[in-house]
Design a protein around this motif. Sequence first.
Motif, PDB file in Angstrom:
ATOM      1  N   ILE A   1      48.496  -3.677  67.041  1.00  0.00           N
ATOM      2  CA  ILE A   1      48.962  -4.671  66.083  1.00  0.00           C
ATOM      3  C   ILE A   1      47.991  -4.714  64.902  1.00  0.00           C
ATOM      4  O   ILE A   1      46.865  -4.228  64.987  1.00  0.00           O
ATOM      5  N   SER A   2      48.457  -5.310  63.797  1.00  0.00           N
ATOM      6  CA  SER A   2      47.590  -5.495  62.629  1.00  0.00           C
ATOM      7  C   SER A   2      47.992  -6.779  61.917  1.00  0.00           C
ATOM      8  O   SER A   2      49.124  -7.259  62.066  1.00  0.00           O
ATOM      9  N   LEU A   3      47.063  -7.337  61.152  1.00  0.00           N
ATOM     10  CA  LEU A   3      47.315  -8.544  60.378  1.00  0.00           C
ATOM     11  C   LEU A   3      46.885  -8.317  58.933  1.00  0.00           C
ATOM     12  O   LEU A   3      45.742  -7.934  58.675  1.00  0.00           O
ATOM     13  N   ASP A   4      47.791  -8.553  58.003  1.00  0.00           N
ATOM     14  CA  ASP A   4      47.479  -8.506  56.578  1.00  0.00           C
ATOM     15  C   ASP A   4      47.465  -9.926  56.036  1.00  0.00           C
ATOM     16  O   ASP A   4      48.429 -10.694  56.221  1.00  0.00           O
ATOM     17  N   ILE A   5      46.372 -10.271  55.349  1.00  0.00           N
ATOM     18  CA  ILE A   5      46.192 -11.606  54.798  1.00  0.00           C
ATOM     19  C   ILE A   5      46.394 -11.534  53.286  1.00  0.00           C
ATOM     20  O   ILE A   5      45.720 -10.784  52.586  1.00  0.00           O
ATOM     21  N   TYR A   6      47.339 -12.347  52.775  1.00  0.00           N
ATOM     22  CA  TYR A   6      47.639 -12.377  51.350  1.00  0.00           C
ATOM     23  C   TYR A   6      47.358 -13.779  50.801  1.00  0.00           C
ATOM     24  O   TYR A   6      47.763 -14.773  51.395  1.00  0.00           O
ATOM     25  N   GLY A   7      46.697 -13.827  49.661  1.00  0.00           N
ATOM     26  CA  GLY A   7      46.404 -15.111  49.032  1.00  0.00           C
ATOM     27  C   GLY A   7      45.052 -15.082  48.365  1.00  0.00           C
ATOM     28  O   GLY A   7      44.308 -14.099  48.453  1.00  0.00           O
ATOM     29  N   SER A   8      44.719 -16.167  47.708  1.00  0.00           N
ATOM     30  CA  SER A   8      43.434 -16.261  47.028  1.00  0.00           C
ATOM     31  C   SER A   8      42.813 -17.613  47.322  1.00  0.00           C
ATOM     32  O   SER A   8      43.517 -18.583  47.634  1.00  0.00           O
TER      33      SER A   8
ATOM     34  N   ARG B   1      47.503 -20.031  50.218  1.00  0.00           N
ATOM     35  CA  ARG B   1      46.167 -20.301  49.687  1.00  0.00           C
ATOM     36  C   ARG B   1      45.140 -20.159  50.809  1.00  0.00           C
ATOM     37  O   ARG B   1      45.405 -20.496  51.962  1.00  0.00           O
ATOM     38  N   LEU B   2      43.964 -19.673  50.459  1.00  0.00           N
ATOM     39  CA  LEU B   2      42.914 -19.513  51.457  1.00  0.00           C
ATOM     40  C   LEU B   2      42.082 -20.789  51.521  1.00  0.00           C
ATOM     41  O   LEU B   2      41.075 -20.958  50.841  1.00  0.00           O
ATOM     42  N   VAL B   3      42.573 -21.701  52.347  1.00  0.00           N
ATOM     43  CA  VAL B   3      41.895 -22.971  52.581  1.00  0.00           C
ATOM     44  C   VAL B   3      41.843 -23.208  54.087  1.00  0.00           C
ATOM     45  O   VAL B   3      42.650 -22.670  54.855  1.00  0.00           O
ATOM     46  N   TRP B   4      40.895 -24.026  54.499  1.00  0.00           N
ATOM     47  CA  TRP B   4      40.658 -24.254  55.926  1.00  0.00           C
ATOM     48  C   TRP B   4      41.913 -24.736  56.646  1.00  0.00           C
ATOM     49  O   TRP B   4      42.207 -24.309  57.769  1.00  0.00           O
ATOM     50  N   SER B   5      42.683 -25.615  56.000  1.00  0.00           N
ATOM     51  CA  SER B   5      43.829 -26.217  56.677  1.00  0.00           C
ATOM     52  C   SER B   5      44.904 -25.201  57.041  1.00  0.00           C
ATOM     53  O   SER B   5      45.708 -25.446  57.950  1.00  0.00           O
ATOM     54  N   LYS B   6      44.941 -24.055  56.360  1.00  0.00           N
ATOM     55  CA  LYS B   6      45.960 -23.040  56.652  1.00  0.00           C
ATOM     56  C   LYS B   6      45.725 -22.338  57.992  1.00  0.00           C
ATOM     57  O   LYS B   6      46.650 -21.723  58.538  1.00  0.00           O
ATOM     58  N   GLY B   7      44.507 -22.377  58.496  1.00  0.00           N
ATOM     59  CA  GLY B   7      44.242 -21.773  59.810  1.00  0.00           C
ATOM     60  C   GLY B   7      44.235 -20.264  59.831  1.00  0.00           C
ATOM     61  O   GLY B   7      44.431 -19.659  60.894  1.00  0.00           O
ATOM     62  N   THR B   8      43.991 -19.630  58.678  1.00  0.00           N
ATOM     63  CA  THR B   8      43.988 -18.166  58.626  1.00  0.00           C
ATOM     64  C   THR B   8      42.929 -17.583  59.542  1.00  0.00           C
ATOM     65  O   THR B   8      43.103 -16.501  60.117  1.00  0.00           O
TER      66      THR B   8
ATOM     67  N   GLU C   1      57.665  -5.144  54.581  1.00  0.00           N
ATOM     68  CA  GLU C   1      56.710  -4.245  55.224  1.00  0.00           C
ATOM     69  C   GLU C   1      56.101  -4.819  56.499  1.00  0.00           C
ATOM     70  O   GLU C   1      55.221  -4.197  57.088  1.00  0.00           O
ATOM     71  N   HIS C   2      56.562  -5.996  56.925  1.00  0.00           N
ATOM     72  CA  HIS C   2      55.971  -6.626  58.115  1.00  0.00           C
ATOM     73  C   HIS C   2      57.061  -7.118  59.064  1.00  0.00           C
ATOM     74  O   HIS C   2      58.171  -7.448  58.640  1.00  0.00           O
ATOM     75  N   HIS C   3      56.692  -7.172  60.336  1.00  0.00           N
ATOM     76  CA  HIS C   3      57.657  -7.560  61.373  1.00  0.00           C
ATOM     77  C   HIS C   3      57.671  -9.065  61.643  1.00  0.00           C
ATOM     78  O   HIS C   3      58.723  -9.630  61.960  1.00  0.00           O
ATOM     79  N   VAL C   4      56.499  -9.714  61.565  1.00  0.00           N
ATOM     80  CA  VAL C   4      56.356 -11.114  61.979  1.00  0.00           C
ATOM     81  C   VAL C   4      55.437 -11.836  60.998  1.00  0.00           C
ATOM     82  O   VAL C   4      54.435 -11.282  60.547  1.00  0.00           O
ATOM     83  N   GLY C   5      55.783 -13.088  60.675  1.00  0.00           N
ATOM     84  CA  GLY C   5      54.906 -13.943  59.881  1.00  0.00           C
ATOM     85  C   GLY C   5      54.148 -14.882  60.797  1.00  0.00           C
ATOM     86  O   GLY C   5      54.684 -15.336  61.816  1.00  0.00           O
ATOM     87  N   ILE C   6      52.904 -15.181  60.445  1.00  0.00           N
ATOM     88  CA  ILE C   6      52.098 -16.067  61.277  1.00  0.00           C
ATOM     89  C   ILE C   6      51.490 -17.148  60.389  1.00  0.00           C
ATOM     90  O   ILE C   6      50.848 -16.858  59.388  1.00  0.00           O
ATOM     91  N   PHE C   7      51.735 -18.410  60.780  1.00  0.00           N
ATOM     92  CA  PHE C   7      51.305 -19.557  59.981  1.00  0.00           C
ATOM     93  C   PHE C   7      50.664 -20.608  60.898  1.00  0.00           C
ATOM     94  O   PHE C   7      51.304 -21.601  61.262  1.00  0.00           O
TER      95      PHE C   7
END
Length: 396
Positions: free
Chosen positions: A241-248, A217-224, A287-293
């Motif tokens: 490198i590249s970053l793809d952001i998924y969510g609403s 979810r796209l909320v402040w606490s997620k730190g996206t 399709e991605h190498h690393v997850g970032i949370f």
Amino acid sequence: MKPKVKFNKRASSRTTRIAFLANDTPFFFRHFIPAIEAAAAVQAQIFALLPTTPDNRVRSRFAGSMEVLETPQMRRKSPSWAFARKVLSIVSRLRHVEPDIIVGYSIRSIIALTIAFPLLNAKRYVFVVTGLGTTDIASSQKSRFFRAIFYQLMRLANRSSRVWFIFENQSDASRIGIPPTKRMRHLNLMGAGVDPDEFQPESKPRAPPLRLATVGRLVWSKGTDLAAEAVSSLVKEGYEISLDIYGSPDPANPLPVKDSTIGEWINNHHGVHYRGYVEDVPRIWREHHVGIFPTRGGEGLPRALLEAAASGVPTVVTRVPGCEDFVRDGIEGFIVEPESVEELKSAIKKFVHDPLLIAKLGQASRDRVLQTATNEIVQRRYTSIFSLENGDRRVA
């Protein structure tokens, strides 16, 4: 696929009745399938009290195995009188159903049940703490006030032998002020479970570029925003490198990400792309190498983290409850301090400089899921809770 166990509405009075209460219908059906299947496994009559009815696909899957009762949504910004009225509405539905077991998910559902406790007569109440939410990490006077009230209600509920707790990490119970115990009615699960057959390791695209993704979810606490800043800074420094952001966005959340912020990610950050909400999550991790949370806290254990790990994807997480319970630094991924863009950058660069870490840490992530966090593991624990003959015994 396991055969679906159906209940008979005309079953004898001895049939256990289980009622699930949640404040977010899609969240309930995405995250808590093992609990529903555990209820079916004990031949229970199943009721789900939800603010909206599930979509056709979900209704088809669970047709005949549960009855859905629509309830008012308990929004955070509702005035006290409106919240009280909604609690009474939920109480009315529960009294009509007369469940033996009531399972409440998330803070607002648990608050409603603690308030309604004297008005109900279930044999067992199961409070599933899926994180303490923004209230736990916000520092405003209002947040501190509500935090104190909520924690006190939880401590009072804990005095009853009819109340069981499920926590998704090792820290939330102590944050609330519930003392540690080895009694059965205090359980820790490694998240809500994930299906390792649905999320499997597959070959990754060639690197460079190193492809990172974050899902949620796209909320402040997620730190996206922190992930976007870290990746953009590295791209400016010449890293491929590249970053793809998924969510609403989640408008019901007290601190949602605004549309203008999403536009800023797209227009002002190099190498950052917003992909919106996607149903096919396994494809994301293929399709991605690393997850970032880089969450700021308040979560139980992000399901998206478990899905990435089950897919053999290593992760970069922050040192907050839940994330640090699952990821061991240098084994399944890397742990950084919350709010630190520089530490995020350092962790990402480790994968750039040593690409072999992707497969090594990814395999360890998959193994970690298989040992601690599969749907089967979680379902077994719920089944033990739903067997009413199991008292408050000690956990081995």
